[in-house]
Design an enzyme around this catalytic site. Structure first.
Site, PDB file in Angstrom:
ATOM      1  N   ASP A  61       1.043  -0.806   0.131  1.00 37.86           N
ATOM      2  CA  ASP A  61       0.089  -0.059   0.263  1.00 37.86           C
ATOM      3  C   ASP A  61       1.135   1.242   0.065  1.00 37.86           C
ATOM      4  OD1 ASP A  61      -1.568  -1.733   0.658  1.00 37.86           O
ATOM      5  OD2 ASP A  61      -3.033  -0.937   2.142  1.00 37.86           O
TER       6      ASP A  61
ATOM      7  N   ASP B 272      -1.072  -4.428  -3.785  1.00 35.89           N
ATOM      8  CA  ASP B 272      -1.114  -3.636  -3.979  1.00 35.89           C
ATOM      9  C   ASP B 272      -1.429  -2.178  -3.810  1.00 35.89           C
ATOM     10  OD1 ASP B 272      -2.939  -5.722  -4.541  1.00 35.89           O
ATOM     11  OD2 ASP B 272      -3.758  -5.868  -1.881  1.00 35.89           O
TER      12      ASP B 272
END
Length: 679
Positions: A506, A533
């Site tokens: 992230d 991600d």
């Protein structure tokens, strides 16, 4: 080889033009002054009448010194079309570049005609993805106070792309001064085909394989002055001078930083029949600092060599010559050179400034850990920005590592946080919070957005020329949620330019202020690192001309996902355009993305498009995958004309856009009515 060199010029007693002294004359406070392409009727500011020193000041070839477009009108440009219109005009112009101008196609050399001054408006004038070309016979040109950058095509010693910042083929009387030149594809400056009466002064040259090449003919006619340039993290041509009749190099600072991947092959190089005078320069850590061919002549005096090794040569059979027989100059003390150039080379806020249009003025706040700025922390400078500020505030952060959490609140728009160093690596904002960590006040955990090192919550804000890192130690904290955001955006019209964004899971969260609010983000010429991600969120985001670097997981394994869009239905998601995806991870280990439906939200319609991008073998042959029980095939994922070992042909597992579809999925389609700029 023995040869005689005879002076071919008249010595100038005074280096001036129409009463303007040789010393640079600069204007007042920063402000654009004129509308796009508008010709100014106000009095010409002092910097517009500045004239060159060195060989560019010598009267020869029918040209009396170098003063550029001083005798013409002053115009301000903000678009490529406007810049080309005035640069190629037959009449003289002083052309002020106010903002970042993207060059299309990438690598294009903007042609410049004679009698032009092209100058950046303070520090805002950027030429991105291309440069300038001065052809045969072009003369009396000044290029000053610009940042010319980022035509890099992913190959360090690039033999395929002749993308220079400034290329001159047979030009004369040219002054290149106070520019920041970096990260191009081939070289930064090329002075070719007997270009002469050239002065290159007070520039920063960096992040390049080839810095400054001179020559490309067997003629020995060129006369060139190179002084007060900071040349760092460049491998070759620093400069190399081939068959230069008179090459005068003084007060330059050549720096090869330790413990980096870039290692200089040599410093100053006298090639062919070059006759070089080298004085009062400072060489720091440079291998082979001064090299000469057996046919060349080098006279050295007064330079300092610190941490250098290899060839350091002088001598030769050429006739000795004195630069002061051609023009006046006074070298600075060699010991002062590093500090002088670190503070004085590159674009200046006072050059290119106009005194009108107060509303367009930018306020600058300075940050320095050592107390030499107005504030010691970045957050303190943000706190000093007035609520609902109507115009841009630039927070200029001096080089250093700032361990702090920084948040630009929603009620402070038009804020730019910009590193003041020559490299984006010089200024680092870093912290190590993670989603699962308990807040110091015990009020719960940070959550994913709350873990961000730098949060941009205000519209029209920008992050430039620095590094943002989240260094949370995932291996030591497997007991908590490991999402650790480096940079969070939660607003509209955000620019991230020339930055490095570092993290693991992230890394870069791209959101909007609310689900029903727009949030456009333009990321260019940047580096983004991570593994899971690490480019994600519901914003409409473009990652353009950037490098996405895949990292191994905390335990040394290779697995992950580049994107995780959560795009609202009917909006654009994440576009990766003209970039590169690579990294030191296993082949076939990473997906390009997966579809994020936060909390099982069935109303979102995640979108990611990757186009005209180089994919390494780390990308899986089936590059998209499901998330949270939702099939990616029900959402919007596609590629277009990608290349590299990780690219693949169209299939049901690998959707490809048709040419017609791709025409509707370009950068302009993502950004709509917004054109990113530095202002």
């Amino acid at each position: 080889m023995s040869r005689k060199v005879r002076a071919r010029h008249r010595r100038r007693k005074v280096a001036s033009a129409v009463g303007v002294p040789l010393a640079l004359v600069v204007g007042g406070a920063f402000g654009y002054g004129y509308g796009s392409g508008e010709e100014a009727s106000a009095a010409v500011p002092g910097w517009a009448t500045a004239v060159a020193d060195g060989f560019a000041s010598v009267n020869a070839l029918g040209q009396n010194g170098t003063y550029g477009g001083r005798d013409g009108k002053t115009v301000t440009v903000r678009t490529l079309a406007e810049l080309e219109r005035y640069a190629t005009a037959s009449e003289p112009y002083v052309i002020v570049v106010a903002g970042a101008i993207a060059v299309n196609p990438v690598g294009k050399g903007i042609k410049v005609a004679s009698d032009k001054t092209i100058v950046g408006a303070g520090t805002s004038g950027h030429i991105v993805g291309g440069g300038f070309f001065l052809g045969q016979g072009v003369h009396n040109v000044i290029i000053r106070n610009l940042t010319i950058r980022d035509a890099y095509q992913g190959t360090w010693n690039d033999k395929e792309h002749d993308f220079d910042a400034i290329q001159m083929d047979g030009a004369h009387h040219v002054w290149i001064d106070h520019n920041d030149l970096r990260h191009m594809a081939d070289g930064l400056i090329d002075s070719r085909k007997d270009t002469t009466y050239l002065t290159v002064s007070w520039n920063r040259l960096s992040q390049e394989n080839k810095a400054f090449g001179i020559g490309w003919t067997t003629n020995t006619t060129a006369d060139i002055t190179i002084h007060h340039n900071w040349i760092r993290e460049t491998e070759q041509r620093n400069p190399s001078a081939d068959n230069v009749a008179h090459a005068h190099l003084y007060n330059n600072y050549l720096e090869d930083e330790a413990n980096t991947a870039i290692k200089a092959s040599y410093g100053n190089y006298a090639r062919g029949n070059t006759n070089m005078v080298l004085e009062n320069s400072y060489f720091q850590g440079v291998n082979n600092p001064v090299t000469r061919d057996s046919s060349a002549t080098v006279v050295q005096r007064g330079s300092v060599f610190s941490g250098t090794g290899g060839r350091n040569e002088s001598g030769g059979d050429g006739a000795r010559w004195d630069p002061k027989s051609y023009y006046p100059y006074t070298p600075d003390k060699t010991a002062d050179v590093p500090a002088l150039l670190k503070s004085g080379a590159g674009p200046r806020s006072s050059i290119g400034a106009t005194s009108t249009t107060a509303a367009a003025k930018a306020t600058t706040l300075t940050v320095a850990q050592d107390g030499s700025g107005q504030y010691r922390t970045v957050q303190a400078a943000v706190n000093a920005v007035p609520v609902n500020n109507p115009s841009r505030v630039v927070i200029s952060v001096k080089p250093g590592t700032y361990r702090e959490v920084v948040k630009i609140p929603a009620n402070k728009p038009h804020v730019t946080i910009q590193g003041a160093g020559a490299s984006r690596k010089d200024t680092v904002i870093v912290y190590g919070n993670a989603a699962g960590m308990t807040k110091p006040d015990g009020s719960g955990t940070y959550g994913t957005p709350g873990s961000a090192t730098l949060s941009v919550l205000s519209d029209d804000s920008q992050i430039r020329n620095l590094t943002v890192t989240n260094d949370f130690d995932e291996a030591a904290h497997q007991d908590i949620a490991n999402q650790a955001v480096a940079l969070l955006t939660q607003a509209d019209r955000i620019v991230i330019d020339g930055a490095i964004v570092n993290g693991d899971q992230d890394t870069l969260e791209l959101e909007t202020a609310a689900k029903d609010r727009p949030g456009r983000v333009y990321i260019a010429n940047s580096y983004i690192t991570g593994n899971v991600d690490f480019i994600f969120g519901r914003a409409t985001a473009v990652v353009d001309k950037s490098v996405i670097t895949l990292k191994k997981r905390w335990n040394g394994t290779s697995a992950g996902y580049v994107t995780a869009p959560s795009t609202p239905a009917g909006r654009k998601g994440i576009l990766i355009n003209r970039s590169a995806v690579n990294g030191d991870v296993a082949n076939g280990s990473h997906y390009l993305g997966r579809n994020w439906h936060p909390g099982g939200d069935t109303t979102v319609d995640p979108q990611a498009t990757v186009r005209e991008t180089t994919l390494s073998g780390a990308i899986k042959a089936t590059p998209w995958t499901d998330m949270g029980g939702f099939s990616w095939k029900d959402d919007r994922f596609a590629e277009y004309r990608n290349t590299g070992a990780g690219a693949g042909a169209a299939s049901s597992e690998r959707p490809q856009l048709s040419d017609a579809q791709a025409a509707g999925q370009e950068v302009a389609d993502w950004l709509g009515d917004w054109t990113p700029s530095a202002s």
